[in-house]
Write a protein that holds these residues in place. Structure first.
Motif, short mmCIF file in Angstrom:
data_model
loop_
_atom_site.label_atom_id
_atom_site.label_comp_id
_atom_site.label_asym_id
_atom_site.label_seq_id
_atom_site.Cartn_x
_atom_site.Cartn_y
_atom_site.Cartn_z
N VAL A 153 1.43 -1.28 0.34
CA VAL A 153 0.40 0.07 0.12
C VAL A 153 0.82 1.13 0.27
CG1 VAL A 153 -1.57 1.25 1.49
CG2 VAL A 153 -2.10 -0.97 1.19
N TRP A 154 2.39 0.91 0.90
CA TRP A 154 2.14 2.38 0.74
C TRP A 154 3.23 2.64 -0.73
CZ3 TRP A 154 3.34 6.65 2.47
CH2 TRP A 154 4.61 7.98 2.86
N SER A 155 3.57 2.06 -1.31
CA SER A 155 4.41 1.96 -2.46
C SER A 155 3.76 2.50 -2.80
CB SER A 155 5.47 1.08 -2.70
OG SER A 155 3.82 -0.14 -3.01
N VAL A 156 2.22 1.77 -3.27
CA VAL A 156 1.50 2.91 -4.40
C VAL A 156 0.88 3.92 -3.78
CG1 VAL A 156 -0.93 2.88 -5.22
CG2 VAL A 156 0.23 0.64 -4.76
N VAL A 157 1.22 4.33 -2.55
CA VAL A 157 0.85 6.17 -2.22
C VAL A 157 1.54 6.71 -2.59
CG1 VAL A 157 0.76 7.12 0.19
CG2 VAL A 157 -0.96 4.87 -0.34
N LYS A 158 3.35 6.50 -2.85
CA LYS A 158 4.55 6.86 -2.45
C LYS A 158 4.83 7.37 -3.89
CE LYS A 158 8.68 5.12 -1.44
NZ LYS A 158 9.75 4.55 -0.93
N SER A 159 4.24 6.40 -4.83
CA SER A 159 4.06 6.64 -6.06
C SER A 159 3.65 6.98 -6.84
CB SER A 159 4.00 5.39 -6.98
OG SER A 159 2.80 4.80 -7.19
N VAL A 160 1.91 7.97 -5.85
CA VAL A 160 1.32 8.40 -6.58
C VAL A 160 1.31 10.11 -6.17
CG1 VAL A 160 -1.55 9.42 -6.14
CG2 VAL A 160 -0.73 6.65 -6.97
N LEU A 161 1.65 10.42 -4.53
CA LEU A 161 2.52 11.59 -4.21
C LEU A 161 3.97 11.71 -5.29
CD1 LEU A 161 2.55 11.11 -0.41
CD2 LEU A 161 0.78 12.51 -1.93
N GLN A 162 4.31 10.95 -5.33
CA GLN A 162 5.57 11.90 -6.32
C GLN A 162 5.35 11.79 -7.66
OE1 GLN A 162 8.13 8.10 -6.50
NE2 GLN A 162 9.29 8.72 -4.25
N LYS A 163 4.36 11.21 -8.35
CA LYS A 163 4.46 11.97 -9.76
C LYS A 163 3.20 12.35 -9.56
CE LYS A 163 2.67 8.32 -13.57
NZ LYS A 163 1.71 7.32 -15.05
N ASP A 164 1.98 12.05 -9.34
CA ASP A 164 1.24 13.07 -9.35
C ASP A 164 0.44 14.29 -8.42
OD1 ASP A 164 0.04 11.94 -12.03
OD2 ASP A 164 -0.36 10.07 -11.06
N GLY A 165 1.29 14.21 -6.91
CA GLY A 165 0.83 15.10 -5.78
C GLY A 165 -0.42 14.18 -5.79
N PRO A 166 -0.94 15.34 -4.37
CA PRO A 166 -1.90 14.48 -3.41
C PRO A 166 -3.23 14.55 -4.23
CG PRO A 166 -1.27 16.71 -2.22
CD PRO A 166 -0.42 16.50 -3.54
N LEU A 167 -3.63 15.29 -5.18
CA LEU A 167 -4.35 15.37 -6.35
C LEU A 167 -4.61 13.91 -7.08
CD1 LEU A 167 -5.07 18.99 -7.63
CD2 LEU A 167 -6.43 17.65 -5.73
#
Length: 301
Positions: A153-167
């Motif tokens: 879960v954390w690796s997916v969350v981190k990848s979303v934040l790095q690539k697209d930010g919170p939105l």
């Protein structure tokens, strides 16, 4: 007790969370199959083929990929949904000029459920995005759409934040909202209509567990039968956006129709309907009984 809206909201919130947990525990393997078949319909001949291939490729744990975010998603969604359902019932009473304790019709309850789903969408969309990506991660790697997958879960969350930010967690928000508003009108409408049928003129609160489970299952079937194509597009947007820019709802919808045909929008419908009946039956059974238990505790204290 009934005149205290804060306590009532807390009870509805907690009972909704209990119901959400029961829903995930009951239906997670079928939800995993649904997401896989929605996003990669050409990889699987049907439900049995999806189960067999998943077991061979990943093992039994493959059926429970995304369980943690699924739990978070369902607990958060149903907690907010049922809490707001109570508020929205009061709004419907005001609109129709009814007393605060007046019984709503099945149609009025359906409208309240539809209003409540708009609030639940805000907490559901981010957690469902993480869940869907984890569930379809193996297929994304197999198809060559991504080079390296994420297993936690954390690796997916981190990848979303790095690539697209919170939105980035709100990819597919419009599709989710488009699914929820009509879907939960039918969900609560089907549930209340079924409870009315089983009550035979008695108060609905006196119904036993079998009638409640059947009514919840019927509501789930009503929901998914009507909005499944929208959910299919939502899943594709949330999963395929891992590989880069993904078209919005209308763009993805048009592409699927042109390249794969209308039946692609119903890929994964079988596991969804199989899951819908027991999972939503368990949801409403857990919600109604836990809510009744907590209300009795407060009324006797």
């Amino acid at each position: 007790m009934r005149t205290n809206p804060v306590i009532q909201a807390a009870i509805d919130l907690t009972a909704g969370a209990v119901g959400g947990t029961a829903c995930v525990v009951t239906g997670q393997p079928f939800d995993t199959a649904k997401v896989k078949m929605q996003t990669f319909p050409n990889m699987y001949q049907g439900l049995v083929d999806c189960f067999v291939k998943t077991y061979k490729q990943v093992g039994f744990r493959g059926f429970y990929k995304g369980t943690t975010p699924a739990l978070v998603a369902n607990i958060a969604e149903n907690a907010v949904l049922f809490m707001c359902y109570g508020f929205c019932q009061q709004i419907v009473r005001r609109i129709f000029g009814l007393d605060k304790k007046a019984q709503l019709s099945d149609l009025q309850n359906a409208a309240a459920g539809s209003f409540a789903s708009a609030f639940a969408t805000l907490v559901l969309c981010p957690t469902e995005l993480v869940k869907c990506r984890l569930q379809a991660m193996h297929e994304m790697k197999m198809s060559g759409k991504i080079l390296q997958g994420h297993s936690t879960v954390w690796s997916v969350v981190k990848s979303v934040l790095q690539k697209d930010g919170p939105l980035g967690f709100y990819r597919g928000l419009s599709s989710t909202l488009l699914r929820e508003l009509p879907g939960y009108f039918l969900f609560f409408g089907g549930y209340e209509l079924s409870r009315t049928f089983f009550s035979f003129g008695r108060p609905k609160e006196e119904l036993g567990p079998l009638a409640l489970m059947f009514s919840g299952g019927f509501g789930g079937i009503c929901l998914w039968s009507a909005v499944y194509p929208i959910d299919c597009i939502k899943s594709r947007i949330q999963v395929l956006s891992m590989a880069g820019k993904q078209a919005g709802f209308m763009g993805t919808f048009s592409t699927v129709l042109q390249k794969e045909g209308v039946f692609a929008l119903y890929s994964g419908l079988t596991p969804t309907l199989i899951r819908a009946f027991p999972a939503n039956g368990a949801l409403f059974l857990a919600f109604e009984y836990s809510r009744k238990l907590m209300m009795n505790q407060f009324e006797t204290s």
